[in-house]
Design a protein around this motif. Structure first.
Motif, PDB file in Angstrom:
ATOM      1  N   VAL A   1      -1.665  -2.829  -8.485  1.00 31.19           N
ATOM      2  CA  VAL A   1      -1.112  -3.758  -7.624  1.00 31.19           C
ATOM      3  C   VAL A   1      -1.810  -4.014  -6.452  1.00 31.19           C
ATOM      4  N   THR A   2      -1.935  -5.437  -6.139  1.00 27.83           N
ATOM      5  CA  THR A   2      -2.790  -5.717  -4.785  1.00 27.83           C
ATOM      6  C   THR A   2      -1.837  -6.118  -3.867  1.00 27.83           C
ATOM      7  N   ALA A   3      -1.615  -5.616  -2.759  1.00 27.00           N
ATOM      8  CA  ALA A   3      -0.850  -6.351  -1.559  1.00 27.00           C
ATOM      9  C   ALA A   3      -1.740  -7.420  -0.923  1.00 27.00           C
TER      10      ALA A   3
ATOM     11  N   PHE B   1     -15.153  -1.292 -10.397  1.00 27.42           N
ATOM     12  CA  PHE B   1     -14.660  -0.107  -9.953  1.00 27.42           C
ATOM     13  C   PHE B   1     -13.246   0.372 -10.380  1.00 27.42           C
ATOM     14  N   ILE B   2     -12.390  -0.517 -10.046  1.00 29.09           N
ATOM     15  CA  ILE B   2     -11.214  -0.433 -10.467  1.00 29.09           C
ATOM     16  C   ILE B   2     -10.870  -0.574 -11.954  1.00 29.09           C
ATOM     17  N   GLU B   3     -11.517  -1.563 -12.463  1.00 21.82           N
ATOM     18  CA  GLU B   3     -11.630  -1.762 -14.030  1.00 21.82           C
ATOM     19  C   GLU B   3     -12.031  -0.550 -14.693  1.00 21.82           C
ATOM     20  N   HIS B   4     -13.185  -0.177 -14.229  1.00 18.48           N
ATOM     21  CA  HIS B   4     -13.667   1.245 -14.953  1.00 18.48           C
ATOM     22  C   HIS B   4     -12.878   2.232 -14.778  1.00 18.48           C
TER      23      HIS B   4
ATOM     24  N   ARG C   1      -7.198 -12.184  -4.071  1.00 13.98           N
ATOM     25  CA  ARG C   1      -7.095 -11.413  -5.412  1.00 13.98           C
ATOM     26  C   ARG C   1      -8.543 -10.846  -5.762  1.00 13.98           C
ATOM     27  N   LEU C   2      -8.246  -9.643  -6.417  1.00 11.15           N
ATOM     28  CA  LEU C   2      -9.628  -8.928  -6.846  1.00 11.15           C
ATOM     29  C   LEU C   2      -9.941  -9.598  -8.271  1.00 11.15           C
ATOM     30  N   MET C   3      -9.161  -9.984  -8.938  1.00  7.66           N
ATOM     31  CA  MET C   3      -9.359 -10.662 -10.234  1.00  7.66           C
ATOM     32  C   MET C   3      -9.774  -9.600 -11.245  1.00  7.66           C
ATOM     33  N   VAL C   4      -9.052  -8.670 -11.174  1.00  2.06           N
ATOM     34  CA  VAL C   4      -9.140  -7.326 -12.279  1.00  2.06           C
ATOM     35  C   VAL C   4      -8.221  -7.660 -13.261  1.00  2.06           C
TER      36      VAL C   4
END
Length: 937
Positions: free
Chosen positions: A107-109, A198-201, A218-221
């Motif tokens: 979740v991205t705030a 990093f988050i995706e991995h 947005r981080l677009m993950v």
């Protein structure tokens, strides 16, 4: 005891040990203070490493400090920063975000600067901490300026270090693979290129990890769930926040003035940061003054409308805050905005000071700006530091540019970073706790300065120098992946081929320390090309030959095999370029040893390469022996490599050549000569200063010394070398590798308690590393299986034998050590026939690389099994073994004990028991008494 320690399953005694580890006490000091044995302390430390989920003592000490902070704050199983002020309002947003985190793994705030994303995320993390058995962890990304350092920031927050053979990103995902953890990544917007992968991995490899990020974009993950953080509601939360902060300052607002407060909060668009800063001005301006300060004319200081209305409001608030400062204080604030991390007053004086702003004015300005809540005081063991909130810092950097001071102040900051790096490099006690703290405090600023300077042509020389310094310091800090990357960066930042090639060579050495043979090979080839282009043929020859030898010395660490014949081609080119240069000739000779030993090259071809090498260079060399077997050629080549390396006076070249000679001697079956060569090598490296090259050689030398000590029956020295290996900083994060040699030595000696204690650290480190394929670690697992077998624990033995299979290696590779360990267990259990079956293969039929240090153990146990099994040719087994093991203080008595049993002369067995005692092998001592039917057994 704190709830977090209870949640981790830490006992009262372990908590005492943990506290002392946190004070950086040695095991001996802990044992003396707690009145327990050193062995008991080691057991507790091993258990704590497993329970806390870290792989080395340094990380355990850092986690001890975190537990103490958690205990002081009363938190449960969470490592979150405590706030000095209360969290006000936002019940609906808090509830909604909490449910989103429960329902989604990422979740991205989302929201603009100053809206209150961080405070809301921390409140939600605290709410959910008890639902995550691995805890809730906060990672502040504000000081991080390089997207590639996201993993490093997370690792530091988790108390993890880099594991050899893995990047920090991989180390984090390996450590969290099975843990249920909530990870709060704060202020991601400026690092999206690093945060997103990093988050995706992380999420792909850690099924129980949940990420709560805060960001302006947005981080677009994939699978990112966005929660937009709104401004505070004007009717309730915004006013409540203002009133709470005003009351905390001793300025409560009367009920009849609430309408004015509502007006102020509305004009600040409900932005939490703006409201807090406005409330901080109440004692000096009052409500009337605040309202006047937020009038439209002041808003126009922005210079026009902006697309983001909320951002415009924050900017207006900051413009207004600036207007309340003196010109001097504004100058101090904008100049210290270049610091990426908390800084001291002395640091500020060095960077912000100028002829028109003396040091006293800087110090006074810091105090006044802090009073106005534009800087935050950060207290630490290293004294008082200051830090600007990120929104303020970004604003002040723009002000710095507007004032025309940006280049000048950034240059001062760059010079400060360079001077700080020089001080750290000159510290006589590097890698101590104080040194590490000093480096950590300055590292983010060095990285930020390097990022800025690297893109400006006129600063390339400064950037190159800082990259070299940062690479050296990162290596000392054991951040070896960053060290390699900084050396490579330094190589790209200079047009001088000599400096560039030197940086590439150092990067290659660091890659070797990381067990990245492919990188090492690539970098030496790049160094050869760089220096060769400048016309230095001898240096190019050295680099090409070193690249070739990397293929063989680091073969187990190559992610992809080098194409067949490629190393030989490099060697041929190096030979042509070497000329009469001593260092180049020594490197070529060493590479020739590697080509000859290459198992992928046919024997005939190996001989051809070797013969060509010996006949094509230095005429003063020793001629090839008449019996031109590959073994004799290998010995001749290695001896010549040692002679040439000695001429250079370079201890690293001599160490590498001695390594080749020891390998050739092992190949020839002369393991006692190999042991002596290895001792020479160890003595050579003992007094060398720590560099990537010396560290790599020392790891290799200690590992081989421990192995060869086992081969010649010198278990005491083998254990001593293994303990030195375990204490090397490079292996701090590799509990599996660092412990493996000790496990084997202790198992063969019969120190079963030590084996079972060490096995806990071994398995924990291996699992935290992601259970990698690692044939080199398989003998250690087999040794643990043997220890369980001797204890009669067949279930545990089976589990460890399964680990041996998982660690890898072909069945041929595993045969010798598996046969030795299995035979010891079977003989102990009175099953000599089965033991003999395990050892049925003739030792000379085994590949020398397979049987290598195990030959003496193999033939000695084979003789004993033959005697006890009543084999008709038992006497022949004994006679053959005598010839092989002569001089081995353990294998020799095993054979003579078998001969005494064959002659039914049990009276001699007590004498052998004494020999085993002198050889520090209590298991064989006890076995001798058992075979003699002695009650003392």
């Amino acid at each position: 005891m704190s709830k977090s320690k209870l949640a981790a399953g830490i006992s009262d005694r372990e908590a005492e040990v943990l506290a002392l580890v946190g004070q950086h006490r040695s095991n001996a000091e802990i044992a003396a203070q707690l009145f327990i044995s050193v062995r008991t302390v080691e057991t507790h430390v091993s258990s704590l490493l497993r329970k806390v989920g870290v792989t080395d003592r340094r990380a355990l000490a850092e986690r001890a400090a975190e537990f103490d902070r958690v205990e002081e704050s009363g938190a449960a199983a969470a490592v979150l920063p405590s706030s000095l002020t209360s969290f006000v309002g936002r019940e609906r947003e808090r509830r909604t975000l909490r449910e989103a985190v429960r329902a989604h793994r990422h979740v991205t705030a989302l929201g603009p600067g100053g809206v209150g994303k961080t405070r809301l995320a921390l409140a939600v993390a605290a709410d959910l901490a008890n639902e995550f058995t691995g805890g809730a962890w906060f990672v502040d990304l504000v000081p991080v300026t390089d997207p590639a350092m996201v993993g490093a920031a997370v690792a530091r927050a988790l108390g993890l270090g880099e594991q050899q053979g893995r990047s920090l990103d991989e180390s984090v995902s390996a450590a969290l693979a099975e843990r249920r953890v909530l990870l709060v990544l704060d202020n991601c917007e400026h690092l999206r290129d690093g945060v997103a992968p990093f988050i995706e991995h992380l999420l792909a490899n850690c099924p129980n990890v949940t990420v709560l990020a805060t960001s302006r974009a947005r981080l677009m993950v994939p699978f990112e769930q966005v929660f937009t953080v709104p401004p505070l509601s004007l009717g309730d939360d915004a006013v409540a926040l203002f009133l709470d902060r005003a009351a905390a300052l001793g300025w409560p607002v009367d009920a009849e003035q609430l309408a004015r407060v509502h007006e102020i909060c509305g004009r600040l668009d409900g932005l939490a940061l703006a409201i807090e800063l406005a409330a901080a001005r109440l004692p000096t301006l009052g409500l009337d003054g605040l309202s006047a300060s937020l009038a439209d004319p002041l808003r126009l200081l922005v210079g026009g409308r902006r697309a983001d209305e909320r951002h415009r409001s924050v900017r207006a608030m900051l413009d207004w805050s600036q207007a309340l400062l003196t010109a001097e204080d504004r100058c101090v604030l904008r100049r210290v905005s270049v610091f990426a991390a908390p800084f001291t007053a002395a640091d500020a004086m060095a960077v912000a000071g100028s002829p028109e702003l003396d040091p006293i004015a800087v110090a006074d300005g810091l105090a006044r700006v802090t009073e106005q809540s534009l800087l935050t005081v950060v207290r630490s063991a290293r004294g008082t530091r200051y830090r600007a909130l990120e929104t303020i810092r970004r604003y002040e950097r723009e002000e710095l540019a507007t004032a025309g001071e940006l280049d000048e102040v950034l240059t001062r900051h760059l010079n400060w970073c360079a001077a700080t790096a020089d001080e750290l490099a000159a510290d006589p006690a590097p890698a101590t706790r104080d040194w590490r703290s000093a480096f950590d405090a300055a590292a983010d600023d060095m990285r930020a300065a390097l990022t800025w300077a690297a893109v400006l042509p006129k600063r390339r020389a400064d950037a190159h120098a800082l990259a070299i310094s940062l690479a050296q310091l990162a290596f000392t800090r054991n951040l070896i992946s960053e060290s390699q990357r900084r050396y490579e960066q330094a190589a790209a930042l200079t047009d001088d081929p000599v400096s560039s090639a030197a940086a590439l060579r150092r990067a290659a050495e660091v890659a070797g320390c990381r067990m990245r043979g492919g990188d090492m090979y690539r970098l030496y080839r790049a160094a050869a090309e760089t220096i060769g282009g400048a016309g230095d043929s001898a240096a190019s020859a050295r680099d090409l030959a070193t690249a070739a030898i990397t293929v063989f010395r680091m073969s187990d660490t190559l992610a992809q095999p080098v194409a067949a014949g490629e190393a030989a081609a490099l060697l041929s080119e190096a030979r042509e370029l070497a000329g009469a240069d001593p260092a180049a000739l020594a490197a070529v000779a060493l590479a020739e040893c590697g080509v000859l030993a290459d198992p992928t090259v046919a024997e005939g071809e190996s001989k051809t390469v070797a013969l060509e090498a010996i006949t094509s260079t230095d005429s003063a060399r020793t001629d090839l022996p008449e019996s031109e077997t590959p073994v004799t050629v290998a010995i001749s080549l290695a001896q010549r490599a040692v002679e040439l390396a000695d001429r250079t006076g370079d201890p690293l070249a001599r160490s590498a050549a001695l390594d080749a000679l020891a390998a050739a001697q092992c190949w020839a079956g002369d393991i006692f000569a190999a042991a002596e060569t290895t001792r020479r090598r160890g003595a050579l490296l003992t007094s060398m200063p720590l560099t990537p090259g010396s560290a790599l050689e020392r790891v290799n030398a200690l590992s081989e010394a421990a192995d060869i000590g086992i081969g010649v029956g010198d278990l005491r020295d083998s254990r001593r070398w293994a303990e030195q290996l375990r204490e090397l900083p490079l292996l701090a994060e590799r509990g599996d590798f660092a412990t493996s040699a000790l496990l084997v030595a202790d198992a063969l000696a019969g120190n079963l308690d030590e084996v079972l204690t060490g096995s806990g650290r071994f398995i924990d480190a291996w699992e935290l590393s992601g259970r990698p394929y690692a044939p080199g670690l398989a003998p250690a697992a087999a040794a643990v299986a043997m220890a369980h077998g001797l204890r009669g624990d067949d279930a545990s033995r089976a589990e460890w034998l399964a680990i041996v299979d998982t660690l890898g290696g072909t069945s041929d590779h595993r045969f010798a050590y598996r046969a030795v360990f299995d035979a010891i267990v079977l003989l102990d259990h009175g099953q000599p026939e089965r033991a003999l079956a395990e050892l049925a293969t003739e030792p000379d039929a085994l590949n020398e690389r397979t049987i290598w240090i195990w030959r003496h153990w193999y033939v000695a146990l084979r003789a004993e099994a033959a005697v006890l099994a009543g084999h008709p040719d038992a006497r022949g087994f004994v006679a053959a073994a005598r010839t092989t093991v002569s001089g081995n203080p353990i294998a020799g008595p095993i054979v003579e004990r078998a001969a005494a049993l064959l002659d039914d002369d049990r009276g001699r067995l007590h004498a052998f028991a004494a020999e085993f005692e002198r050889a520090h092998c209590p298991y064989q001592h006890t076995r001798s008494l058992t075979l003699a039917a002695d009650d003392r057994a």
